[in-house]
Motif scaffolding. Structure first.
Motif, PDB file in Angstrom:
ATOM      1  N   GLN A  46     -11.999   3.496 -21.035  1.00 17.41           N
ATOM      2  CA  GLN A  46     -12.506   2.207 -21.248  1.00 17.41           C
ATOM      3  C   GLN A  46     -13.875   2.195 -22.080  1.00 17.41           C
ATOM      4  OE1 GLN A  46     -11.393  -1.475 -21.398  1.00 17.41           O
ATOM      5  NE2 GLN A  46      -9.464  -0.293 -21.078  1.00 17.41           N
ATOM      6  N   PHE A  99      -8.193  -4.852 -17.575  1.00 16.94           N
ATOM      7  CA  PHE A  99      -9.372  -4.756 -18.351  1.00 16.94           C
ATOM      8  C   PHE A  99      -9.301  -5.873 -19.674  1.00 16.94           C
ATOM      9  CE2 PHE A  99      -9.583  -0.573 -16.547  1.00 16.94           C
ATOM     10  CZ  PHE A  99     -11.203  -0.515 -16.217  1.00 16.94           C
ATOM     11  N   ARG A 140     -14.976  -2.451 -22.029  1.00 13.48           N
ATOM     12  CA  ARG A 140     -15.223  -1.871 -23.384  1.00 13.48           C
ATOM     13  C   ARG A 140     -16.051  -3.033 -24.363  1.00 13.48           C
ATOM     14  NH1 ARG A 140     -14.061   2.637 -25.749  1.00 13.48           N
ATOM     15  NH2 ARG A 140     -14.039   2.737 -27.903  1.00 13.48           N
TER      16      ARG A 140
END
Length: 824
Positions: free
Chosen positions: A164, A95, A102
């Protein structure tokens, strides 16, 4: 010909509380789903969602692109969370950087945009395996089912997504308004229910849980809100199949929501889970995939123009849509895979070969953020929904008795009305469809009957509805105490000036003279623009204003009996498509600008992205000499202008330019005159290294469709060019903005490399090929390889290049400066 329809009285209130969708109890504007529309904060709500895949775009540019979407009228950003982009290797979940889910969601929240994660696990999205990592498919023979091996893989992935998005749900004031489960799964309601439960157990939360509903889908009872779609064209049909009827249907007014054509290459069309209208009585007509463009596959490369997208969108509103959701609204580029390429292809048993990298989708905002004319077409409709969607959403769609006899009827006018069942509504007309132009409709007028008010007949004199026209006209629209009985112009938006006057902006339709009919009892006084042709005649209980010449000075000023001042500004069609409205310099303002406008309230500034001439809607057929190196003389920098209503108390300022103020009809124009001439940007240099060899022998793959040429052909049969893009002279850096390399080429397919790294690719469609220079290592040359098209290739193209020809004819560098306008 007079066209007639009678609006039936209300059939009763919609069902409420019948669905298990609940918002967070702390949400200040709770979302609710009735059987006919959505509400937010207790008021009808008409969302506009646009798809933008964060993992297909550089994270450093997300914020500006989200602001472009917001300026285009998008209120909710949808994005697939593509599993293979995040966990190509089992256990290595990424991520970071361009995969930072996020950060993307928080940027949506920062700028007041809702966020809709479409979490799959299977997404399609023209991604390898539909987004499922290879290791998942190696583990189970039954993906997309309740097979324990599959669910065991899905559970930790969804826990990672939930981690997230933790704290970004509505209970914590976050932007997540909906979550989509799976995609295009039409016959496994039990599995869809299982996936929803798993997502909730993982910690995901939203007031709306959705599912795609085309193809006769069978959903678990009341668990998922069905969302529909419709595209003006399709890459997934056969090369020789012509324009699909499943696309043709979307340019007719109908109450059938389903589209059995979307995804039909991946499921048996003879098997349907439910009747197309199964969910019509319980759920509103909401969409998530109205075609903002269309991808191209190797075997079929459809062309989609701005009018196709605009007409389809407006038609769906007239049909009864209460949620306009577009796929795609913003294009992108596939990330480089660590183990394989990540595009849909015959190599993974999918029916279509897609380009390795480009996912431009001919979207309103392109692969590199380029503005397309379709952005303007849709923004005009979204401005209408921003002001009047609350009124339109509860209105039922009513079709006239004299409807087209079938999908090949080109002679019957296509129109509908959305009415409130009492006295008001909106009239929708679509006289545009792709490929097969519709004829003019001379001597046209409309009579609309209402249950609680006299019928309306408009215009005062029959008009010709031109070929290609599509529009929405108001019927008894209340604006600040003034009642507009009807207008032969489309409402755009309202603004309030510094004196408290409400200004309704309308867009004229090319070829139809604008008329305004005011209800006389709501008018104390009226003043029209000067001009011998303009008249305001009282006829019974109506004041009819005719002879207006649309433009920024076509302002009709009125005062109501209560003393309120309301003005109506009728813009010509071209000027209306330059209209933006947003928070600018401390107030809501109308901005007319042919360039891209971004409103950044968090920084208190407006940014202008100059839009160079765009060949995206034209066919690339120009010849040109190759670029030459050299600085050359400095040339005058192009001026940028915008017209504003209401004008700020002080003129905006911007570094590097003088702002000159002048009058533009009812608006104030600001012209940016750069303080210095623009530095000359060195042109690209083309060097032909090798001519093309014979075209590769055509090959076929899944479903017998043409396969893209194999990698080795680029090394042996492609024409090869070197493109050098010299750096600007020291001390004259290119200002922040857009820096594109535009290539005019002919052939079948092309790839661009920097060294051994593939940086861009393209299937020929007749349009130029743009490559963003800021995505490339500075100073490094590009190597372009272009393969010719075989004479017997089973490929559908909107324009066919000469067989056996592969050449790069011309390269140009398009550099624009972004202007930042604040106030002092």
């Amino acid at each position: 010909m007079r066209h007639r329809v009678s609006i039936p009285p209300p059939s009763g209130p919609p069902l409420r509380g019948h669905l298990p969708f609940t918002d967070a109890p702390t949400a200040p504007d709770p979302v609710e789903v009735t059987s006919r529309w959505l509400t937010r904060g207790g008021r009808p709500w008409f969302p506009v969602s646009g798809e933008f895949h964060y993992s297909r775009y550089p994270a450093r540019e997300w914020e500006e692109e989200l602001l472009k979407m917001k300026a285009g009228g998008v209120t909710a950003v949808a994005s697939y969370v593509i599993w293979i982009h995040h966990e190509e290797t089992e256990g290595r979940v990424r991520f970071d950087a361009d995969r930072d889910l996020r950060r993307f969601a928080r940027l949506c929240a920062r700028h007041g945009l809702d966020f809709i994660p479409r979490i799959g696990p299977w997404s399609h999205a023209e991604v390898r395996n539909g987004g499922l990592p290879d290791w998942v498919l190696a583990r189970t023979a039954a993906p997309r089912t309740d097979d324990p091996a599959y669910l065991t893989a899905v559970r930790p992935w969804w826990e990672a997504i939930a981690s997230q998005l933790d704290g970004l749900d509505r209970a914590h004031g976050g932007p997540i308004v909906a979550i989509q489960i799976e995609n295009e799964l039409y016959d496994r309601p039990g599995h869809l229910r299982t996936l929803k439960r798993m997502a909730q157990e993982a910690g995901l939360s939203a007031p709306l849980w959705t599912s795609t509903a085309w193809g006769g889908v069978h959903l678990p009872d009341d668990e998922l809100l069905p969302l529909y779609g419709g595209y003006p064209e399709a890459f997934w049909t056969e090369a020789d199949g012509g324009w699909p009827d499943t696309c043709r249907k979307h340019f007719f007014f109908t109450h059938q929501r389903d589209d059995e054509g979307i995804g039909a290459d991946l499921r048996p069309t003879t098997v349907r889970g439910t009747d197309p209208d199964t969910y019509a009585d319980k759920f509103p007509w909401a969409t998530c995939e109205l075609g903002g463009g269309m991808a191209v596959a190797y075997h079929r490369r459809p062309r989609v123009d701005a009018g196709d997208i605009g007409a389809l969108g407006l038609t769906k509103i007239g049909c009864g849509s209460v949620w306009q959701g577009y796929y795609m609204f913003h294009g992108g580029t596939n990330p480089a895979g660590e183990r394989t390429t990540l595009q849909e292809s015959h190599a993974t048993a999918y029916p279509n070969d897609l380009p390795v990298l480009t996912y431009d989708f001919q979207a309103p905002l392109g692969e590199y953020g380029q503005y397309r004319p379709s952005y303007d077409e849709l923004r005009l409709q979204h401005l209408l929904l921003a002001d009047f969607g609350e009124v339109i959403a509860p209105m039922r769609s009513v079709l006239p008795d004299g409807r087209p006899r079938g999908q090949h009827d080109r002679d019957t006018l296509r129109w509908a009305v959305r009415g409130d069942g009492r006295a008001s509504g909106f009239l929708f007309v679509t006289n545009h469809q792709p490929h097969e132009p519709l004829p003019d409709h001379p001597d046209t007028s409309f009579t609309i009957g209402f249950p609680e008010a006299p019928p309306l007949t408009l215009p005062s004199t029959p008009v010709t509805v031109p070929t290609g026209a599509y529009f929405c006209w108001p019927l008894r629209l209340d604006v600040g105490g003034l009642r507009l009985d009807w207008a032969t112009a489309q409402p755009v938006c309202t603004v309030v000036d510094d004196d408290g006057r409400t200004v309704l902006v309308l867009a004229a339709t090319d070829g139809i003279a604008p008329e305004l009919a005011l209800e006389a009892r709501t008018v104390r006084s009226v003043a029209t623009p000067s001009g011998t042709d303009v008249s305001a005649v009282t006829d019974g209980d109506r004041i009819l204003i005719t002879g207006l010449r649309p433009g920024t000075d076509a302002l009709v000023e009125t005062e109501t009996p209560a003393g309120d001042r309301v003005a109506l500004l009728v813009l010509d069609a071209a000027t209306a498509r330059t209209a933006y409205r947003g928070e600018a310099w401390g107030a809501q303002r109308l901005v007319l600008c042919p360039d891209g406008v971004v409103f950044d309230a968090t920084n208190g500034e407006v940014r202008i992205h100059p839009r160079p001439s765009d060949d995206a809607d034209g066919v690339d057929g120009v010849d040109g000499a190759q670029g030459e190196d050299g600085e050359g003389p400095r040339t005058p920098a192009p001026t940028v202008s915008l017209s504003v209503l209401p004008a700020p108390h002080r003129p905006p300022t911007t570094p590097g330019a003088t702002v000159k103020e002048s009058q533009d009809g009812a608006l104030t124009r600001y012209t940016l005159v750069p303080d210095e001439d623009a530095p000359t940007v060195p042109a690209p240099i083309l060097t032909a290294l090798r001519p093309a060899g014979p075209a590769p022998t055509p090959e076929t793959g899944v479903l017998g469709r043409a396969s893209a040429p194999a990698d080795e052909h680029y090394d042996t049969k492609a024409a090869v060019y070197r493109v050098d893009v010299p750096a600007t002279r020291a001390g004259t850096p290119t200002p922040p903005g857009s820096d594109l390399l535009r290539l005019h080429w002919t052939g079948d397919v092309a790839r661009a490399h920097v060294g051994d790294t593939l940086v861009a690719d393209q299937f020929f469609t007749g349009r130029p090929w743009d490559i963003a220079l800021d995505r490339l290592p500075p100073g490094e040359p590009l190597t372009l390889r272009i393969l010719p098209l075989a004479a017997d290739a089973a490929v559908h193209l909107p324009v066919t290049p000469p067989a056996g020809i592969a050449e790069l004819r011309h390269a140009e560098r398009i550099t624009t400066r972004t202007w930042r306008l604040g106030t002092t």
